[in-house]
Design a protein around this motif. Structure first.
Motif, short mmCIF file in Angstrom:
data_model
loop_
_atom_site.label_atom_id
_atom_site.label_comp_id
_atom_site.label_asym_id
_atom_site.label_seq_id
_atom_site.Cartn_x
_atom_site.Cartn_y
_atom_site.Cartn_z
N ILE A 167 -12.77 -39.05 -65.19
CA ILE A 167 -12.51 -37.89 -66.04
C ILE A 167 -11.76 -36.88 -65.18
CG2 ILE A 167 -13.61 -36.04 -67.37
CD1 ILE A 167 -16.06 -38.11 -67.44
N PRO A 168 -10.59 -36.39 -65.63
CA PRO A 168 -9.77 -35.52 -64.78
C PRO A 168 -10.53 -34.26 -64.34
CG PRO A 168 -8.78 -35.80 -66.96
CD PRO A 168 -10.02 -36.60 -66.96
N ASP A 169 -10.27 -33.85 -63.11
CA ASP A 169 -10.92 -32.66 -62.57
C ASP A 169 -9.86 -31.55 -62.54
OD1 ASP A 169 -12.04 -30.68 -61.12
OD2 ASP A 169 -12.86 -31.99 -59.56
N PRO A 170 -9.95 -30.57 -63.46
CA PRO A 170 -8.91 -29.53 -63.54
C PRO A 170 -8.79 -28.73 -62.24
CG PRO A 170 -10.80 -29.02 -64.96
CD PRO A 170 -10.99 -30.41 -64.48
N ASP A 171 -9.88 -28.71 -61.43
CA ASP A 171 -9.83 -27.93 -60.19
C ASP A 171 -9.19 -28.68 -59.03
OD1 ASP A 171 -11.05 -25.61 -61.20
OD2 ASP A 171 -13.00 -26.59 -61.09
N PHE A 172 -8.93 -29.98 -59.22
CA PHE A 172 -8.29 -30.71 -58.13
C PHE A 172 -6.81 -30.35 -58.08
CE2 PHE A 172 -5.81 -34.19 -56.43
CZ PHE A 172 -6.42 -34.40 -55.22
N VAL A 173 -6.33 -29.95 -56.91
CA VAL A 173 -4.92 -29.58 -56.79
C VAL A 173 -4.15 -30.67 -56.06
CG1 VAL A 173 -3.31 -27.86 -55.91
CG2 VAL A 173 -5.54 -27.14 -56.79
N SER A 174 -4.62 -31.00 -54.86
CA SER A 174 -3.87 -31.96 -54.07
C SER A 174 -4.70 -32.39 -52.86
CB SER A 174 -2.58 -31.30 -53.58
OG SER A 174 -1.93 -32.13 -52.64
N LEU A 175 -4.37 -33.53 -52.31
CA LEU A 175 -4.87 -33.87 -50.99
C LEU A 175 -4.20 -32.90 -50.01
CD1 LEU A 175 -4.50 -37.79 -51.01
CD2 LEU A 175 -6.59 -36.48 -51.36
N PRO A 176 -4.76 -32.71 -48.83
CA PRO A 176 -4.12 -31.77 -47.90
C PRO A 176 -2.82 -32.34 -47.35
CG PRO A 176 -6.01 -32.83 -46.86
CD PRO A 176 -6.01 -33.28 -48.29
N SER A 177 -1.93 -31.44 -46.96
CA SER A 177 -0.72 -31.91 -46.29
C SER A 177 -0.78 -31.45 -44.84
CB SER A 177 0.52 -31.37 -46.98
OG SER A 177 0.38 -29.99 -47.20
N GLY A 178 -0.06 -32.15 -44.00
CA GLY A 178 -0.13 -31.87 -42.57
C GLY A 178 0.69 -30.67 -42.16
N ASP A 179 0.32 -30.04 -41.06
CA ASP A 179 1.18 -29.03 -40.45
C ASP A 179 1.10 -29.20 -38.94
OD1 ASP A 179 -1.16 -27.86 -39.61
OD2 ASP A 179 -1.17 -26.36 -41.19
N ASP A 180 1.56 -28.24 -38.19
CA ASP A 180 1.64 -28.44 -36.74
C ASP A 180 0.55 -27.71 -35.98
OD1 ASP A 180 3.90 -29.92 -37.21
OD2 ASP A 180 5.20 -28.14 -37.16
N SER A 181 -0.48 -27.24 -36.70
CA SER A 181 -1.43 -26.36 -36.02
C SER A 181 -2.60 -27.10 -35.37
CB SER A 181 -1.96 -25.33 -37.02
OG SER A 181 -2.65 -26.00 -38.06
N TYR A 182 -2.43 -28.39 -35.09
CA TYR A 182 -3.53 -29.12 -34.44
C TYR A 182 -3.73 -28.64 -33.01
CZ TYR A 182 -3.19 -32.34 -38.35
OH TYR A 182 -3.19 -32.89 -39.60
N GLN A 183 -4.99 -28.30 -32.67
CA GLN A 183 -5.30 -27.92 -31.29
C GLN A 183 -6.18 -28.99 -30.69
OE1 GLN A 183 -6.73 -23.77 -30.93
NE2 GLN A 183 -6.34 -23.63 -33.13
N PRO A 184 -5.66 -29.74 -29.73
CA PRO A 184 -6.46 -30.83 -29.17
C PRO A 184 -7.73 -30.29 -28.51
CG PRO A 184 -4.25 -30.75 -28.19
CD PRO A 184 -4.34 -29.60 -29.13
N VAL A 185 -8.82 -31.01 -28.68
CA VAL A 185 -10.09 -30.59 -28.07
C VAL A 185 -10.36 -31.47 -26.86
CG1 VAL A 185 -12.52 -30.15 -28.51
CG2 VAL A 185 -10.90 -30.12 -30.42
N ASN A 186 -10.72 -30.84 -25.76
CA ASN A 186 -10.98 -31.60 -24.54
C ASN A 186 -12.41 -32.12 -24.50
OD1 ASN A 186 -8.44 -31.24 -23.43
ND2 ASN A 186 -9.01 -29.19 -22.68
N GLY A 187 -12.57 -33.20 -23.75
CA GLY A 187 -13.92 -33.66 -23.44
C GLY A 187 -14.58 -34.49 -24.52
N LEU A 188 -13.78 -35.07 -25.43
CA LEU A 188 -14.40 -35.87 -26.49
C LEU A 188 -14.51 -37.35 -26.10
CD1 LEU A 188 -12.83 -34.36 -29.72
CD2 LEU A 188 -14.84 -33.65 -28.42
N TYR A 189 -13.66 -37.75 -25.17
CA TYR A 189 -13.65 -39.15 -24.77
C TYR A 189 -13.88 -39.26 -23.27
CZ TYR A 189 -12.05 -43.90 -24.02
OH TYR A 189 -11.99 -45.22 -23.65
N ASP A 190 -14.89 -40.04 -22.91
CA ASP A 190 -15.17 -40.26 -21.50
C ASP A 190 -15.06 -41.76 -21.24
OD1 ASP A 190 -16.19 -40.60 -19.00
OD2 ASP A 190 -18.04 -39.47 -19.33
N LYS A 191 -14.06 -42.15 -20.46
CA LYS A 191 -13.83 -43.59 -20.31
C LYS A 191 -15.00 -44.25 -19.57
CE LYS A 191 -10.71 -43.39 -16.25
NZ LYS A 191 -10.91 -41.97 -15.89
#
Lengths: 461, 435
Positions: free
Chosen positions: B78-102
């Motif tokens: 059933i259509p959801d009138p409040d759904f607009v769109s999936l998100p679109s990408g931009d360039d504001s990604y800030q990498p986070v340190n310390g998530l991967y430890d080999k």
């Protein structure tokens, strides 16, 4: 499937395992959820894979694979067996795994298999429930309705010789309306779920669950928060089931004996409650959510008399616990899916009914509280401490049902609470539930008759 | 492929993980487990109608089936009138340190077995001379997730973590009790099996000989694990925008209002270096950020995913979350953090004449009314500034709106738990029932 399983078992034994088993699962689920009349989620999934265990001396190893080729299973089985071989020197206790051999192919006959019902018909059913809840009263400000179905095929084989093929089908409908009156907001959940095809969603109860839930949510608007204190408590069947499951059932899971983590450890064949108290766990009941002919280790299931006439009688066993404790296996090992290790678990757990009429029971309770339905509950078997929360209840004054109260919590200790049960009703109902243990959820049912417990601490605001 | 079948937008979420764990029971190793999990979830959108399907494999046939199913389900929705769109990408990604430890990724089964033995031995030393059985576990996990959608989002990230725990059962003449401690870290050099073992044992011993008390209104000190349950689950869920939009949250009408005492400051920070909840992008591939929730007692922010943000026409906070590939995005916290004040747990206790400590509880409030009735499954009685004894069969009752307003003091003994990062805090009073 038979060949694949055999290849895995052979590979594990050849690598050095003394026992090995394989579960190959192929399950599909569909979930349709509406919020306020519109789709919140329409989801389909397929789980397909194999879980393999290897055992040697006292060391277990487990892994799973979704590569269901002969090579894939063989490779996983070898690696599991190697892992068990590597751990065997670090185990303290040596033992072996033994059990009866079963060969069977059980087909589940349902009237309306899920795949024969169109997605549109299912969607219409969910819409019907969502609409009826919303249209019940203008004070219903939000509705949430979830339909879910699970179809699964499971093949279990082990190195002792067991070869079992099982089918399962479980539908569920859940209605969760929210009622609002001024700043007062109340939400309640009602659900129906059995082991069946879509036909159980066509019963009068299932077709009207939105109204049932909405009625309760509206009633809750005029409820009060309970006052904390010590009460004589009358439990309704749904809540009695949760108390029985939480406060007692978990402590009878036999892996607790191996790990020395249950307060019932020294109580086998001893008195744990009054002689009129019997508690059972019965996976052989027809068409119930927790029912199965064989468990996830391929052991034939039977009814477990956890407490018989006040005496702790049966425990819930996996092949390991029955082997190590030298007791009869009773088919209580369950896993959430092929990705999980089987553990001793409950199925349909309930207090056996006795002789009180429900009306008499309430009349006989001069000052107390009648507690109904449940939000959740949990227990710590090692301490015996448990807690559960009723969705709503009624104050009992002079033997009469009075003000409605909500979100009432009870706390207590297993060994203490059973001795305080002094009256058990003759009615009986089972409710759908889901039981979690060590990160694994399995479908269960819980219930019983109305029952009274004297002087229990009840939490209030 | 989903677009070919008629979808106007589509998204694929791939999750892969590899975990290795060893468990000990009755003070000895008994089980080793290797979990390799990989699957894909497909979201298909047709005219505001959404379908979702997932499979637990990455085989071509199964993935194709999932895509087809997601399109069929989307058509039937059933259509959801409040759904607009999936998100679109931009360039504001800030990498986070310390998530991967080999080094965590490279841990061998022997090294993990060695760590669990160190945990058990440390618990044993504390429990010497007593009757006990120790359960313990060590798990190393490696996971990678990737999100790709038809609007240009395409990102992936790898993470590792290590979990250590000890849970002894101790028997005395007339009592039997248990507790636990654990450590969850992304950095192998932080792992401290000895501390986990000792602390698990000490926490268990402190619970021996519990008693009941006379109930009434009294102050409650929430130690970090108790605080994490009550706030990290019981409050965080109330600021999920979807719950607020649907009127199901007890703070539904309170945006911008003073809902808590001035001592309370809460943020959600997905960019915290090495944080357990940290990630560069959320479960829809949207960039992560730090979001202020409560400042000087005022409700300043809610947590959004793309759907709720579009619905309210506000910025997305990047709090979409999903159980790996096997579910649609909902909302959850990343690192939910209470800003520390000053003082240890002992300091907070020393200021109380008569009250209780909630060291741990598993209870959460009714999210709609805010009513909380919580069993102190690890609780203590305080008299004249000192802990007198552990408690049994004891419950506290309070509405969450009152609880937030009655915070009189926040400690500095910050601890990272599964639900949040928090120090201890004190509330002025709650109803205590014991029996």
């Amino acid at each position: 499937m038979e060949d694949l399983a055999q290849a895995a078992i052979d590979a594990a034994l050849k690598t050095g395992a003394s026992f090995a088993d394989v579960r190959i699962e192929n399950s599909t689920t569909t979930i349709i959820e509406l919020n306020d009349g519109i789709t919140r989620q329409s989801m389909a999934s397929r789980l397909r894979g194999a879980g393999i265990r290897a055992f040697v001396d006292g060391a277990w190893a487990f892994a799973q694979t979704t590569n269901l080729t002969r090579e894939g299973l063989k490779e996983t089985a070898e690696s599991v067996a190697k892992l068990a071989m590597a751990t065997r020197n670090k185990v303290d206790e040596r033992f072996s795994i033994d059990g009866p051999v079963y060969e069977d192919k059980v087909e589940l006959n349902v009237r309306r298999p899920f795949e024969s019902v169109t997605i549109d018909e299912k969607m219409q059913f969910v819409q019907l429930i969502d609409n009826q809840a919303r249209e019940f009263d203008p004070r219903i400000v939000s509705t949430r309705t979830i339909y879910g179905e699970l179809t699964s095929e499971l093949y279990i084989a082990n190195s002792i010789g067991t070869r079992v093929y099982l089918q399962n089908a479980i539908p569920r409908i859940i209605s969760v309306p929210t009622a609002k009156d001024g700043p007062n907001r109340q939400r309640i959940q009602q659900s129906i779920s059995l082991r069946s095809g879509f036909e159980e969603m066509e019963t009068e109860a299932a077709q009207n669950i939105g109204v049932t839930a909405a009625k309760l949510a509206i009633a809750l608007l005029s409820s009060k928060a309970a006052e904390g204190g010590m009460y004589d408590v009358v439990l309704d069947p749904a809540l009695n089931g949760v108390v029985t499951h939480e406060a007692f059932g978990h402590a009878t899971e036999a892996d607790n004996w191996i790990s020395h983590s249950t307060v019932l450890e020294d109580k086998i064949n001893k008195k744990v409650g009054p002689e009129y108290l019997s508690i059972s766990d019965d996976p052989t009941l027809d068409g119930k959510r927790g029912s199965t002919e064989y468990d996830w280790e391929g052991t034939k299931t039977k009814k477990r008399h956890l407490v018989k006439d006040g005496i702790l009688t049966d425990l819930l066993h996996s092949l390991e616990t029955s082997s190590r404790l030298g007791l009869e296996p009773n088919g209580a090992a369950r896993s959430q899916s092929f990705m999980h290790v089987p553990q001793p678990r409950m199925s349909n757990t309930f207090m056996e009914p006795k002789d009180w009429e429900v009306d008499e029971l309430i009349e006989d309770t001069k000052q107390g509280i009648l507690l109904c339905s449940f939000n959740y509950g949990y227990t710590q078997s090692a301490k015996g401490q448990f807690m559960f929360q009723a969705s709503y209840g009624y104050v009992i004054e002079n033997g009469e049902r009075g003000t409605m109260v909500r979100d009432v919590s009870l706390a207590g200790n297993i060994l203490d609470i059973l001795t305080r049960i002094d009256a058990i009703g003759k009615d009986f109902e089972l409710e759908a539930g889901t039981c979690g243990k060590d990160g694994q959820s399995v479908p269960t049912m819980t219930g019983g008759p109305h029952a009274r417990i004297r002087q229990v601490p009840v939490g209030g605001m | 492929m989903a677009e070919k079948l008629g979808a106007s937008q589509a998204e694929a979420y791939v999750g892969q993980s590899h975990a290795f764990s060893i468990e000990a029971e009755n003070s000895a190793i008994r089980n080793a487990e290797e979990t390799v999990d990989a699957g894909i979830g497909i979201r298909a959108v047709i005219d505001k109608k959404i379908g979702f399907a997932f499979v637990t494999t990455l085989s071509d046939d199964d993935v194709r089936e999932a895509v087809e199913k997601s399109v069929i389900l989307s058509r039937a929705s059933i259509p959801d009138p409040d759904f607009v769109s999936l998100p679109s990408g931009d360039d504001s990604y800030q990498p986070v340190n310390g998530l991967y430890d080999k080094e965590i990724a490279a841990l061998s089964s022997e090294e993990i077995a060695d760590m669990i033995i160190r945990v058990i031995d440390s618990s044993r030393q504390v429990l010497e001379g007593r009757s006990y059985a120790i359960s313990a576990g060590v798990q190393s996990s490696f996971g990678v997730n990737a999100v790709v959608n038809s609007l240009g989002i395409s990102c992936s990230e790898s993470r590792t973590s290590l979990f250590l725990s000890s849970s002894p059962v101790v028997k005395s003449e007339d009592d039997q009790t248990t507790s636990y401690d654990f450590q969850l870290t992304r950095d192998l050099s932080e792992a401290n099996p000895e501390h986990v073992g000792e602390s698990g044992a000490e926490r268990t011993l402190s619970l021996l000989g519990p008693r009941i008390i006379e109930g009434g209104e009294m102050p409650v000190v929430f130690a970090p694990l108790g605080a994490a349950t009550v706030i990290g689950r019981g409050f965080a869920g109330a600021v999920y925008a979807e719950e607020v939009q649907k009127g199901r949250s007890y703070v539904s009408d309170a945006f911008g209002d003073t809902i808590a005492s001035e001592h309370l400051e809460i943020v959600d920070d997905a960019l915290l270096p090495s944080g357990l909840g940290s990630r560069t992008f959320d479960a829809e591939g949207y960039p992560s950020q730090k979001t202020l929730i409560i400042e000087k007692g005022v409700l300043k922010g809610l947590l959004h995913n793309s759907y709720t943000a579009n619905k309210d026409k506000v910025p997305n906070t990047g709090n979409a979350s999903r159980p790996s590939y096997s579910g649609l995005p909902s909302i959850s916290t990343s690192n939910f953090i209470i800003k520390p004040g000053s003082g240890t747990l002992d300091d907070l206790v020393s200021e109380i004449d008569r009250g209780v400590v909630c060291r741990n509880t598993a209870d959460r409030p009714n999210m709609t009314t805010g009513d909380l009735s919580a069993m102190l499954y690890e609780g203590f009685y305080i008299e004249r500034g000192e802990i007198k004894h552990p408690l049994k069969n004891t419950l506290i009752g309070i509405n969450m709106r009152d609880l937030l307003k009655r915070v009189t003091r926040v400690g500095s003994d910050t601890r990272t738990t599964l639900a949040m990062i928090t120090p201890s805090f004190v509330i002025e009073n709650a109803t205590v029932t014991s029996g």
